[in-house]
Every structure is written in C-alpha cells, then in structure tokens.
Design an enzyme around this catalytic site. Structure first.
Site, PDB file in Angstrom:
ATOM      1  N   ARG B 352      11.770  -3.821   0.197  1.00 59.70           N
ATOM      2  CA  ARG B 352      10.827  -4.928   0.193  1.00 59.70           C
ATOM      3  C   ARG B 352      11.028  -5.907  -0.950  1.00 59.70           C
ATOM      4  O   ARG B 352      10.940  -7.118  -0.762  1.00 59.70           O
ATOM      5  CB  ARG B 352       9.406  -4.359   0.103  1.00 59.70           C
ATOM      6  CG  ARG B 352       9.033  -3.656   1.363  1.00 59.70           C
ATOM      7  CD  ARG B 352       7.695  -2.990   1.251  1.00 59.70           C
ATOM      8  NE  ARG B 352       7.348  -2.406   2.546  1.00 59.70           N
ATOM      9  CZ  ARG B 352       6.241  -1.720   2.763  1.00 59.70           C
ATOM     10  NH1 ARG B 352       5.376  -1.517   1.800  1.00 59.70           N
ATOM     11  NH2 ARG B 352       5.997  -1.243   3.960  1.00 59.70           N
ATOM     12  N   HIS B 423       0.877  -6.906  -1.946  1.00 54.10           N
ATOM     13  CA  HIS B 423       0.591  -5.901  -0.951  1.00 54.10           C
ATOM     14  C   HIS B 423       0.155  -4.566  -1.536  1.00 54.10           C
ATOM     15  O   HIS B 423      -0.762  -3.922  -1.044  1.00 54.10           O
ATOM     16  CB  HIS B 423       1.842  -5.715  -0.095  1.00 54.10           C
ATOM     17  CG  HIS B 423       1.709  -4.685   0.965  1.00 54.10           C
ATOM     18  ND1 HIS B 423       0.693  -4.718   1.878  1.00 54.10           N
ATOM     19  CD2 HIS B 423       2.453  -3.596   1.260  1.00 54.10           C
ATOM     20  CE1 HIS B 423       0.823  -3.680   2.695  1.00 54.10           C
ATOM     21  NE2 HIS B 423       1.861  -2.979   2.333  1.00 54.10           N
TER      22      HIS B 423
END
Lengths: 252, 659, 224
Positions: B352, B423
């Site tokens: 990510r 996130h």
C-alpha cells in the site's frame, strides 16, 4: 441546493417531541444526507442552538448506525440504501424534507432522531450464534460446505442491524432481522446442533421485546440496505413450525 | 540529539523537540528458536485456576474485532468482564467496514505458503520495523483464526467443491487471503459480536452501551480502572478492575478526512499515554491507495475501495499531461500503467505505501486525472473482457455498486478514479510481547497497539492481527499478570480515582465554558489539513517544523475559541466530539515530533530528504532500527523518547524491492 | 411472549405461531371458496335451478358437510379473532405513529388494504348469512334456494354490493394467498415466489370472476 427541513426534536425519552422547521442553503448535490445534516448542525451551533442529534458512524453503509425516517420512508426515498449513502442529488432543489426517528415501542427515542436499538442485540443474545469456545475448532476445511449454501448463508448474514425493517414495517416487526440470523445459521452444518432451540428462543425474545407480528407486506425487504430477501422469513417460519411440530428426537 | 539548524527564523518556528530516555530492553520477548517461542512462552506463563478467574474483573474498552474477540474469550475462560463501547451496539465498531479479507498461512492453495512466508512477508511489508517474535506469532496463530471463524459459522467464500476459496492481496505473491465477498470485516466482526453476545447471555460479560472512556486510572504503576461517561445521561462513573484492556482502534481521524468511522478516536489511548503509557511510532500512518477522491469541503469522510480491486484492476494515467479525453478514448498505447512499469514483479499488487506514493508521484508530475488532478484510474475493462461480467460481479459487485452510488459513475463503463487516503495507524500504545503496556495491568490490542505491522501494514493483516490478539494471545498473557492480583481488593474510593474524575469533569467544564465562536469541526478540519499536508504521504523537516508551530497555535486557539453548545447532563454529540478533538490536537503534535525525529524513510514514512534517486524509501538501519516509544511529560514539556532496539536474528533487513 | 398452559400449543401464541394460525385458517377458507363457487356455478346452468337446489339440499342435510360447516364457522372465527388481535398488537408495537408514512412506496395496494377488505367481506358475510343461512335454515321459508338467489340478484343494489364485496375479497386474496404460503415457509427462492404469486393471481381471478358472474347473469337475464 436549498431545503426546508421539518425535523423531529425531542429532548429525551421522557419528554414529548415536536417538529421544528429549519432552512438549509448551499448544500452541494454530491453531499450525502448526513453531510447535509452536518451543514445544518454547523449552522445551528454557530447560532448557539442545540444541533440535531442523529446516529451515524461509518458513513459507508455498513455499521448500521444511521437510521432516519425521511419523507415517510426508512433511510429515505431510495430502496435498499442507508441514509449515509443517500445523496442530495436525489432530492429536488427547494424540497421540504420531513425527518423523523425510527418509531417502534422497542426503539425508545434517546434524543431527537436517535433511538435505542439494543432490543435487537437482546434477540441475538438468545441464540444468534454457534456456541463454540475459542480453541476448540477443527481445521477450517474439515467440513466442506456447498458453495451455494455458503453463498445463501452470506446473503442472510449481511444484515447490518440498522432496524430499517422494523421502522418500515406497519407492525414494527423485527422478523426480517431475526430471520436473517436464523436463516444464515440454519444453512450451515455448524448451525445444526442448536437449530431447534435457536429459532424458538429468538422468536420468544422478539415477542418479549414488544415487536409486532409479520404480515408479509414486504416493506422491510424494500428498505433493507443489506438486501436481505424475504426468503429469510420463510426459512424462519419453516424452522419454527418444524421445531414446534416435530418431536425432539433427543427428548428424554 | 537530532536537532537540525533551521533555515527559517527559529524564534517563530520552534523545532519539534524531545528528550532522550532510556533504551527499552524488557519487552517480554522469548528467545531461542523462532518457531518455538510462542509455545514455550505460553508454557511459562502463570495460570489462574478456574475458581479464581471468577473473582477477577477485567475491563475491555471497545468491541471491534480485537475487543469483542478478547472479551468473548475472556468470558469463556470464566473471568468477569465489563465491556464499554461508545456505540449503541457492540456490532457497530469500525472493523465492520473492512472489505478485502484476512490472511492466514493455511497453504490450502498448495502454492508454497507457510508460517515462515507469512511472517517474512509481514515483516518485509512493514519495512523491518516490527519485532520478529511478535510477527512470527501472528503468522502462527493466523491458521487457528480461520478454523475458529469457520466454526462460528462465518460464510467465507467457497469453491464449488465446498472448500474455502482464497485470493491474492497486495504485498504477497501467494493466495492466502480468505474473504467473504467484499464484507470480510463485517462477517468476522459479527462472529466476534455473536460470541460476545453468547457470553452476555451466559452472564460472564456485561456490555455497557453508549459509554466512552475518558480516563485511565493508574496507581503505583498499575492500571486500576477507568473513568467513563454515559453518553446518554452524561453521568461520569469510576469503574475498578484487576486489569484494563484497550481495544479502541486507531487514530486516523486525527486527519479529519480518513476512511475511519466518524466516531473513531484516540481518546482512550491518548488518556492512557498521558497517564504514563508509552506511545509507539505515532507517525506511522498508513495511507491507502484505493479510495474515492475528495470532491468538496463539505465532505465528512473518505470511502475506501477494497485493495482487492487491484487484483483485477489496472492502475494507469494518460501518458500525455493534462489529457482531458474520456478514459475509454485513450488508446492503450497512450496509457501509462506506471505500477506495472515501475514494479514488474508485483505490478498492481505492490504494498500500500508504495502504491500510494506512486499515485502521489504521478499526480505531482502532472499526470493526475479528474477535476482536481489528484486521482488516477483503476481500470477493469481488461478484466471484464477476460473473465466476463459475471465473474467480476461475483468478486466486486458490491464495491462497484458502492462506487456508483457515491460518484454517480459506473465502473462497468468508465474506470474508477482513486486517490490515497488515511486508513490505518501502525503506531499506537507501546506493548510488550504480552500485549501489556509499560503500565502493569494495562493492555492494548488490535489497532490500538503499535506492535506487528512495523512501518507499513499489508492488506488483510489488520483483521488477522485484531483477532489474533483477541482470541489467541491476550487470553493467555493476561492471566500471567492477573495471577499476581488475586488478593487485590477493588476500590474506586482512592485518590487516583478521585483525581481522574476531577480532571475529567474539569476538562468537560472547560470546553462547555469556553463560549467561543468556532465549531469543533472547523478546528478538526484545520488540524487535518496540517497533518495531511506535512505529515501525510511525504514529510520533510521544514514542513514538520511548520506543522509543529501551526498545531501548537491551533491548540491554544481551540481552548479559547471553540464553541460547544448544550450541557454535560444528557446526550451531547458536540461535547463528545470536542473531547475527542482536544486529544487529537495533542496527539497531532506527537505525530509531528515522531515524524521529525525519524531521519530516514521506511514504509509509510517517507522523508523527502531520504530517498533514492528513483523516489524509493531510503532506510537507515544503523541509526533507526528501533521502535520509538514516547513518554508524556506534560502539555508544555517535550516528550521523552525511549528506543526499543529491533534486532533481526532470523531475517536480514534488505532493501524492500517489489520490482 | 404469551406462553399458554399447554406446551404443545403454546407456540401458537407466539407472533410467529399466530401467523401460522392465520395462514392455516386462510388456506382452509380459500378451499371453502372453491367448493362454494363450484356449487354456485350451478346457478348458471339454465335449468331453472334444478341442479342448484339439489346441491343446496345435499349441503344442508349431509352429516359430513354439517360437521365441516361447524369447522368452517370456527375457521372464520379464528381467522377474524387473529386479525383483531394483530390490529391490537400493531397499535402496541408502535404507540407513536409516523407523521408522514409513504407506505405506498414499499408495499402493495393489496397488502395495505387487508383490513378494509376484511371488514367489507365480513359485512358481506353477515348480510349473506342473514339472507340465505338464517332465512332458510333457521327461520324457514317456502322459497327454494334458487328462488332466493334469483330475487336477491335481480335487485341491482344487492348485486352491486355483492360485486363490490367480491372485488374486495379479490384484494384480500391477492395478498392472502401469497402471504399464507410465505408464512408456511414455502417460498424459499425467487422461482417459488413467482410461482406462488402467479397461482395466487390466477386463483383470485377465478374466485372473483366466478362469483361475480352470478349476479351479472341474473341481472342480464332480467334486463336484456
């Protein structure tokens, strides 16, 4: 966009409530319904007034917190959607929007549009699980489950517990909620040992909480954000009849 | 001390500062063979006899994956458990929103997976900033999680033969991710929630709804209980227990806009920190590459699109800058599949942090798409052609619908536009191998602790860690401490409780009496912007210094200018928010200090001064292979930095390459 | 939760059990409609009531039918009792009504009008019983059943009332038919749902058109 909002205001469970009318202006069409209420609340706070209390959290349609009765429908004018995923582009500029809390005897109002939905948890407490202690499970692949069975079980397991089914039902019945869990577990081999007792106990609790009966109007499934199908209810009915009509094979 | 002479006027912009503390050498990690560590450790833990368990009270705060699974399991063991949740039901915690899946080293695919490989991928994915012992244990228990969850009746995806299906996920070359359509987190949480409800029914666990933790009570270095506020009545109560478990999730909402739920907050861990618990790696914040881009100021949160989409979606931007053609008119030759070009081995499935930074890089270079130029395409047309609509619908149907609902555009016709968003927080309360903070009897599990993901978390590992902590780790390790507490009498009638309650009431009183003019959200947005700009995808010393002074100033203004209407007595969502934002403002400062002090790039933490020519993170293992555990010193005092050295006996820290 | 004295029937007092009772009596009443209609269609034979009178004679004297008649009566009573009970429950389950309720958006006209249609059918039933059952079986009359029918149906007011009642019975049946099978747990998937709904509509049309044909026949015979 500009809206006139008729919002239910109620100080707490004991006080009577009433509608208040607010004007809200400059709402972007891409704002969600809750963001529109945020805009209203920012304005109210600036004016030194109490903002409108409403439940919300994830704002992506999965936590089941938000629950408003908008223009006469649970979660607003679109079917199968939560309020946080309802966008203002679905309303007309200048609309008057009426917002009430979900109403049912088992859902007492806490404040304004916030209601207590813990009755749903108490239904789950009566058997919405498979009694397995941590550490005692066999290997995950030791029991094959037909894909179709797992897929159907999943369809029922996606319930988000928002209570829209209760809110939309003319009888304030919690059948879709209860049956979704019963149907999910009844479809899996792991759910079999407790299947008989589960359905009986959960139905008994549903009644004890004061939810109404189901009259199969189907309003619940139209409003259900998780798209739980009515077949859940049929499955509960079938299990309930079976559990009560057939003799318990293990009775003493 | 890493003080850099500042080019900007130092009197105006004070550099983030801190004091160097002691090395942390006690972390309860076992030694010896990696494979046997957890087993041997368990064998050496003290036990509590069943009749004694009934006399021991445990407070669990939060009922997400970690909290619910821990509370349920502790209840099964026979402890007396009190769970506090600020939600109106324990089923609403934000674990519910996790979409993609959960990793487990089952090797059902026969593709060469093993505990070792999951361990290695996780530690490498975290850019070698996590403990070997912890991560290995995580990989080891991952296997049991799947077994347990299946036994709970969680409807994981299956193949036609009836066996469990798996898929691949970012940062791994194996298919080890178990999933339940796009709602894995929901299904796992509901499993843990159901287990918890079973314990409630059995009378082992009490769940207090609408109760928020406002302070942790510590006496002589031991956790004694908590101060909670009933969000409906405003009543503030003292609750004593033999141990306190914080499972309150991460603090991504410090950024205002994140994929977290609106109520997610740092108050519990921050209050624990203020009471002496070390905060580990606060600046390690994961920015998820596939989120729906922001479209306006009114926006209250950002929506994640599961990383699993990168399995079949291809990320690209037009090769020509400022190309405004509709995406389907751009011929393949003029599309720049930059991830596939830069990272051929992993392609669209790089971890990510790398995917996020790459998106930022191409947008900074001027290739971004959409009205703001801060987005890239995630295109499914190839996958739809190859597999057909039906298969793609099976895999991502609900995600496609969600995207269309939000944006009004259909991913079946036009590529999704995505951009990174905050996130997950790898940082959190520092815990030892037993998941206990440096305060005895105070535990932190799940996202609330810092432990297993190092500087970057791999996809489908958060669910794994939350459940590992809750089902299979804490229930063992907590007994080791509780066994020493059998004779402790619980009392809330102590000076520590009285102080904590008084401070809490004061804090609330101060907020209500400020009578300012600006709303809590206005401050929160400002804080979010500072953090996103200076402590987001890329950081540098100068920006961090600026951010530091901005946050300081913002915090001062907050306590003078914030406007909180209503009273403490009763349901007051503005007050709740005001308390949370007050803590974010303090935490934000620590995040800046941590980001500033770490003069290297690793995982999510990209310091612009330390990168390769290609823009990849440049780690400095010689000076920074440690966990930064920060100790609170007071609102005006710089914090103390304790370093826990990370030693790698089994893996060799390498340059993380996904090329 | 109402737990009755006997565990064997206690479950019939739960909300789900009561639904089952409602569905079972409903299905029983629907079978009665079929029997009744097939008898009544004899009126249309054009034999000046010979067949119909014989049928009426049989129905009022056969001991088996007499037992069924008692059951039928009980069926009606239980069905009505449960209906009334549900009305009471509905009020209790939502003491405060919605100010604005757009039920038309998520329910069918037929399910929303179950109460109204039930009341109309009940009123019809009373009038109908007075007209035929009380007249013939209790008070006694010199008219044959056919003659009674002829007199009744040649009255346009009575026929209009009759037609209206059967239209509303049709409303009741559209939802009632589907609902009964849903309650008995038959409708487990979309395919079965389509089947049940189709059969339900066909059944409703058969009953409504069948019964309606009779007054129309008599009126047409009289006026044209």
């Amino acid at each position: 966009m500009r809206f006139t909002l008729r919002v239910w205001r109620q100080k707490d469970a004991k006080s009577p409530g009433q509608f208040e009318t607010y004007e809200v202006d400059g709402v972007p069409a891409d704002a969600s319904f809750l963001e529109m209420l945020d805009i209203l609340n920012e304005k109210l706070i600036k004016e030194g007034k109490e903002p409108v209390a409403f439940d919300h959290d994830c704002r992506e349609g999965i936590c089941g917190s938000c629950g408003l009765f908008i223009n006469g429908r649970a979660h607003g004018p679109l079917p199968n959607i939560t309020t946080c995923r309802l966008y203002m582009r679905h309303f007309k500029d200048g609309d008057t929007i009426t917002i009430e809390p979900f109403r049912a005897r088992p859902f007492p109002v806490i404040k304004d549009l916030v209601v207590d939905r813990s009755a749903l948890d108490r239904i789950i407490q009566k058997g919405g699980y498979i009694s397995v202690n941590t550490g005692s499970a066999p290997d995950a692949n030791s029991i094959p489950i037909a894909k179709a069975a797992a897929d159907r079980a999943f369809d029922y397991a996606t319930c988000i517990g928002c209570g829209a089914c209760v809110a939309a039902c003319k009888n304030a019945s919690a059948m879709l909620f209860t049956s979704a869990k019963v149907a999910h577990l009844a479809l899996l081999p792991q759910g079999q040992p407790e299947r008989r007792e589960r359905v009986k106990r959960m139905v008994a609790q549903m009644d004890a909480e004061g939810f109404g009966h189901c009259s199969n109007t189907g309003a619940c499934a139209v409003e259900c954000p998780a798209k739980i199908p009515l077949s859940a209810i049929a499955r509960l009915q079938r299990d309930f009849i079976w559990a009560n009509l057939t003799p318990d094979p293990y009775a003493r | 001390m890493a003080e850099i002479a500042t080019p900007v006027a130092p009197s105006v912009v004070p550099a983030p500062s801190w004091r160097e503390g002691e090395l942390i050498l006690q972390n309860a990690c076992p030694t010896g063979d990696l494979e046997k560590r957890w087993t041997r450790h368990k064998d050496n833990l003290r036990l509590v006899a069943p009749h004694n368990k009934r006399k021991l009270e445990i407070i669990v705060v939060g009922a997400g994956l970690a909290g619910a699974s821990a509370a349920a399991t502790l209840g099964e063991l026979g402890y007396r458990v009190k769970v506090f949740v600020y939600h109106n039901s324990p089923r609403r915690a934000h674990s519910i929103a996790a979409q993609g899946g959960i990793n487990a080293a089952k090797n059902y695919r026969n593709d060469g997976d093993s505990i070792w490989r999951l361990f290695y991928d996780t530690i490498k994915g975290g850019d070698f900033r996590a403990r070997e012992s912890n991560v290995y244990r995580l990989a080891e228990v991952s296997v049991k999680i799947i077994d347990h969850c299946v036994a709970q009746g969680i409807p994981f995806a299956r193949e036609y033969g009836g066996y469990l299906d798996t898929r691949s996920f970012g940062g791994a070359q194996l298919m080890r991710t178990f999933y339940a359509r796009g709602q894995t987190g929901q299904q796992l949480l509901l499993g843990a929630y159901a287990a918890l409800q079973r314990q409630v029914e059995l009378g082992n666990v009490q769940v207090f709804y609408n109760h928020e933790l406002l302070d942790v009570v510590v006496e002589e270095g031991k956790a004694k209980g908590v101060i909670v506020r009933n969000l409906i009545t405003g009543q503030i109560s003292r609750v004593a227990a033999h141990a306190v478990v914080l499972a309150t999730g991460g603090y991504g909402n410090a950024y205002y806009l994140s994929t977290n739920a609106k109520m997610s907050n740092a108050t519990a861990i921050w209050r624990a920190h203020r009471r002496g618990a070390y905060f580990g790696n606060p600046s390690f914040v994961q920015i998820h590459p596939t989120c729906i881009p922001q479209s306006g100021d009114y926006q209250s949160k950002l929506t994640l699109m599961s990383e699993s989409l990168r399995n079949d979606g291809r990320v690209w931007v037009p090769r020509k800058k400022g190309d405004t053609r509709p995406p389907h008119e751009t011929p393949d030759s003029e599309r720049w599949y930059y991830l596939e070009e830069w990272y051929p081995a992993f392609g669209n499935l790089v971890p990510r942090d790398i995917a996020s930074r790459a998106a930022k890089r191409v947008c900074d270079m001027g290739y971004g798409v959409g009205p703001t130029g801060r987005a890239v395409y995630l295109d499914f047309s190839d996958a739809i052609r190859r597999f057909g609509r039906e298969v793609i619908y099976q895999r991502y149907g609900n995600l496609f619908e969600m995207y269309e609902e939000i944006t009004g555009e259909s991913p079946w016709e036009t590529p999704m536009r995505i951009y990174p968003a905050v996130h997950y927080t790898m940082g959190g309360l520092w815990v030892d191998y037993n998941l206990m903070t440096n305060i005895e009897g105070l535990y932190a599990i799940g996202e609330a602790n810092f432990s297993d993901h190092g500087a970057n978390r791999l996809g489908a590992s958060a669910l794994m860690q939350g459940l590992a902590d809750g089902y299979f780790i804490l229930p063992y390790t907590i007994g080791h401490y509780l066994a020493t507490q059998l004779t402790q009498k619980l009392s809330t009638d102590t000076a520590a409780f009285a102080d904590a309650e008084k401070e809490t009431r004061q804090r609330i009183g101060n907020l209500l009496n400020t009578k300012g003019t600006r709303t809590v959200d206005e401050f929160h947005r400002e804080l979010g912007k500072i953090l996103w700009d200076q402590c987001g995808l890329a950081r540098n010393a100068e920006g961090l210094r600026t951010a530091m002074s901005q946050i300081r100033e913002l915090r001062e203004r907050y306590w003078k200018e914030v406007k909180v209407v209503g009273t403490n007595e009763g349901f007051n969502q503005t007050l709740e928010k005001a308390l949370r934002v007050a803590d974010f403002l303090e935490l934000g400062e620590l995040m800046i200090i941590d980001a500033y002090h770490r003069e290297e790039s690793c995982g999510c933490h990209l310091r612009e001064e330390y990168q390769t020519e290609e823009g990849e993170a440049l780690r400095n293992d010689k000076d920074y292979a440690y966990v930064a555990a920060w100790q609170w010193q007071g609102e005006k005092e710089p914090p103390v930095l304790h370093k826990e050295p990370l030693t790698f006996e089994f893996v060799k820290p390498t340059v993380r390459s996904y090329k | 939760m109402a737990q009755a004295a006997s565990p064997a029937v206690g479950w019939l007092h739960t909300s789900v059990g009561r639904k089952v009772v409602m569905a079972a009596t409903g299905i029983f009443l629907m079978t009665f409609l079929v029997v009744h209609l097939s008898g009544n269609l004899l009126l249309l034979r054009g034999d000046r009531g010979a067949a119909f009178n014989a049928y009426a004679e049989f129905m009022s004297t056969n001991p088996f039918i007499r037992v069924l008649e008692v059951l039928l009566f009980l069926g009606f009573l239980i069905h009505i009792y449960q209906g009334l009970y549900f009305i009471l429950k509905e009020k209790q389950a939502r003491p405060q009504r919605y100010t604005l309720n757009a039920a038309h958006a998520n329910t069918s006209l037929f399910s929303r009008t179950m109460r109204i249609s039930a009341v109309v059918v009940l009123v019809f039933l009373i009038v109908h019983m007075r007209h035929f059952f009380v007249e013939h079986r209790i008070l006694g009359t010199s008219l044959t059943m056919y003659e009674s029918c002829k007199i009744a149906f040649e009255n346009p007011l009575y026929s209009a009332f009759y037609l209206f009642s059967f239209l509303l019975l049709g409303f009741h049946l559209v939802h009632g038919f589907y609902s009964s099978f849903q309650t008995l747990g038959v409708i487990l998937n979309a395919r079965v749902e389509r089947l049940i709904r189709t059969v339900g509509i066909a059944f409703t049309v058969f009953i409504t058109v069948g019964f309606s044909a009779i007054p129309i026949y008599f009126l047409a015979a009289k006026y044209f």
